[in-house]
Scaffold this active site. Sequence first.
Site, PDB file in Angstrom:
ATOM      1  N   HIS A 205      45.769  14.736  13.069  1.00 36.63           N
ATOM      2  CA  HIS A 205      45.844  13.288  13.310  1.00 36.63           C
ATOM      3  C   HIS A 205      45.776  12.433  12.049  1.00 36.63           C
ATOM      4  O   HIS A 205      45.852  11.212  12.127  1.00 36.63           O
ATOM      5  CB  HIS A 205      44.730  12.842  14.269  1.00 36.63           C
TER       6      HIS A 205
HETATM    7  C1  UD1 Z   1      39.832   7.247  13.303  1.00 37.64           C
HETATM    8  C2  UD1 Z   1      39.082   7.349  11.984  1.00 37.64           C
HETATM    9  C3  UD1 Z   1      39.180   8.762  11.451  1.00 37.64           C
HETATM   10  C4  UD1 Z   1      38.719   9.788  12.483  1.00 37.64           C
HETATM   11  C5  UD1 Z   1      39.511   9.559  13.765  1.00 37.64           C
HETATM   12  C6  UD1 Z   1      39.077  10.509  14.853  1.00 37.64           C
HETATM   13  C7  UD1 Z   1      39.072   5.322  10.550  1.00 37.64           C
HETATM   14  C8  UD1 Z   1      39.628   4.730   9.319  1.00 37.64           C
HETATM   15  N1  UD1 Z   1      39.649   6.482  10.954  1.00 37.64           N
HETATM   16  O1  UD1 Z   1      41.206   7.467  13.041  1.00 37.64           O
HETATM   17  O2  UD1 Z   1      38.354   8.902  10.318  1.00 37.64           O
HETATM   18  O3  UD1 Z   1      38.943  11.091  12.000  1.00 37.64           O
HETATM   19  O4  UD1 Z   1      39.304   8.200  14.194  1.00 37.64           O
HETATM   20  O5  UD1 Z   1      39.872  10.365  15.981  1.00 37.64           O
HETATM   21  O6  UD1 Z   1      38.163   4.771  11.128  1.00 37.64           O
HETATM   22  N2  UD1 Z   1      44.324   5.074  19.963  1.00 37.64           N
HETATM   23  C9  UD1 Z   1      44.483   5.110  21.329  1.00 37.64           C
HETATM   24  N3  UD1 Z   1      43.363   5.279  22.091  1.00 37.64           N
HETATM   25  C10 UD1 Z   1      42.125   5.413  21.563  1.00 37.64           C
HETATM   26  C11 UD1 Z   1      41.984   5.377  20.154  1.00 37.64           C
HETATM   27  C12 UD1 Z   1      43.114   5.207  19.377  1.00 37.64           C
HETATM   28  O7  UD1 Z   1      45.591   4.995  21.856  1.00 37.64           O
HETATM   29  O8  UD1 Z   1      41.143   5.546  22.307  1.00 37.64           O
HETATM   30  C13 UD1 Z   1      45.501   4.829  19.115  1.00 37.64           C
HETATM   31  C14 UD1 Z   1      45.320   3.514  18.376  1.00 37.64           C
HETATM   32  O9  UD1 Z   1      45.731   2.435  19.144  1.00 37.64           O
HETATM   33  C15 UD1 Z   1      46.148   3.726  17.151  1.00 37.64           C
HETATM   34  C16 UD1 Z   1      45.966   5.222  16.884  1.00 37.64           C
HETATM   35  O10 UD1 Z   1      45.559   5.814  18.106  1.00 37.64           O
HETATM   36  O11 UD1 Z   1      47.493   3.466  17.395  1.00 37.64           O
HETATM   37  C17 UD1 Z   1      44.987   5.474  15.779  1.00 37.64           C
HETATM   38  O12 UD1 Z   1      43.689   4.965  16.086  1.00 37.64           O
HETATM   39  P1  UD1 Z   1      42.688   4.410  14.944  1.00 37.64           P
HETATM   40  O13 UD1 Z   1      41.390   4.103  15.569  1.00 37.64           O
HETATM   41  O14 UD1 Z   1      43.365   3.342  14.147  1.00 37.64           O
HETATM   42  O15 UD1 Z   1      42.508   5.575  13.925  1.00 37.64           O
HETATM   43  P2  UD1 Z   1      42.344   7.151  14.122  1.00 37.64           P
HETATM   44  O16 UD1 Z   1      43.592   7.802  13.644  1.00 37.64           O
HETATM   45  O17 UD1 Z   1      41.860   7.512  15.491  1.00 37.64           O
END
Ligand code: UD1
Length: 368
Positions: A205
């Site tokens: 991821h």
């Molecule tokens: C975040 C953390 C990362 C951790 C990861 C674990 C930061 C900078 N990064 O990254 O260190 O390893 O979490 O998962 O804080 N999304 C959903 N549903 C959710 C959560 C996220 O659809 O419940 C989507 C978001 O809308 C976005 C993408 O997934 O488009 C990424 O989510 P984001 O929270 O920005 O960062 P992660 O890649 O999850």
Amino acid sequence: MKIISVVGARPNFMKVAPLHRAFEASGKIESKIVHTGQHYDAKMSDIFFNQLGLPQPHYHLGVGGGSHTYQKANVMLKFEEVLLKEQPDLVLVVGDVNATTATTLVAVKMGIPVAHVEAGLRSGDRKMPEEVNRVVTDAICQYHFITEHSGLVNLARENTLSKGVHFVGNVMIDSLVYFREKAAEGTTLSELGLAAKSYLLTTMHRPHNVDNPEGLKDIVSILQRCASRLPVVFPMHPRTRNNLTKYGLMDQVLAIENLHLLEPQGYLQFLQLMDNARLIVTDSGGIQEETTYLQVPCLTFRDTTERPITVELGTNILMADLNPDTVMEEVDNILEGRAKTGVIPPFWDGHAAERICGILLGELEGNH
Ligand code: UD1
């Protein structure tokens, strides 16, 4: 004494659970939990509260996704209101996600001490959003709780001003030790029709790997080749799913025979999958540590790690080069019985949260 612990994203929940348990057990700490809402899907958040025995958060800031600036700025505004109302003696933050840093900034500015659990880790790569979060949080918080020796070295090099740097072990391993037996009773393996030590488990991821089509194509072709050797189990993060779809690669993934594509798994289900895997291929931070504890071979698709103990003492191998031939050489080493073996790092014994609780009680009682 009142402590507010902050969670925001999936890797925070299993770290705060043992701390909350230790605070409650002390009988001297009122422990409250604030969820910033960075992870909001039921499978990325709610299930962890249920499985880890965490109470529903006392405050849910509901900030959700968005750019890092959007997330942090909104968390800061809402967290300030919570602190004004609650006036805690201490704010506790874990790890390196956006919630960690945003809430630390607010508390420190309000004169409330902050304890950072999992402090001092450094990858040296400031292009990783987590690295910036680590450096900023450690530079301004008051108490640093360290999981491995490199944390002490890094903080000393940065001349961190701290009331206390304490090498206490790893709270994420506390959760693993506490829940391992329960996880073993699960039915995930039998539902997938898989025997123990017969499959490869993968998670992917990191923006560096999955936010561009080139990286994703390499990963898909590696998984294709792995699946020709043994079954592959792939619980998919929403970021990865979105990007595979966006770049038109999802059909290729779905066509791989022998690949079990799963939704994000709960804590207990994923622990059972890790414990029984023949090998794990990942770009996660925490899984490098969990595989080291479980002594399962781990190939990490990154060129740096902030957790060097997992390479020095553990079962982790960094794969900077995602050339499928290079990766398959390592996979074959493992499958043919030449896997790297390892030992469990010092203090990863299931009792880190109790140590932290004892230290904080001593410090806070001194201040009262
Ligand atoms: C975040 C953390 C990362 C951790 C990861 C674990 C930061 C900078 N990064 O990254 O260190 O390893 O979490 O998962 O804080 N999304 C959903 N549903 C959710 C959560 C996220 O659809 O419940 C989507 C978001 O809308 C976005 C993408 O997934 O488009 C990424 O989510 P984001 O929270 O920005 O960062 P992660 O890649 O999850």
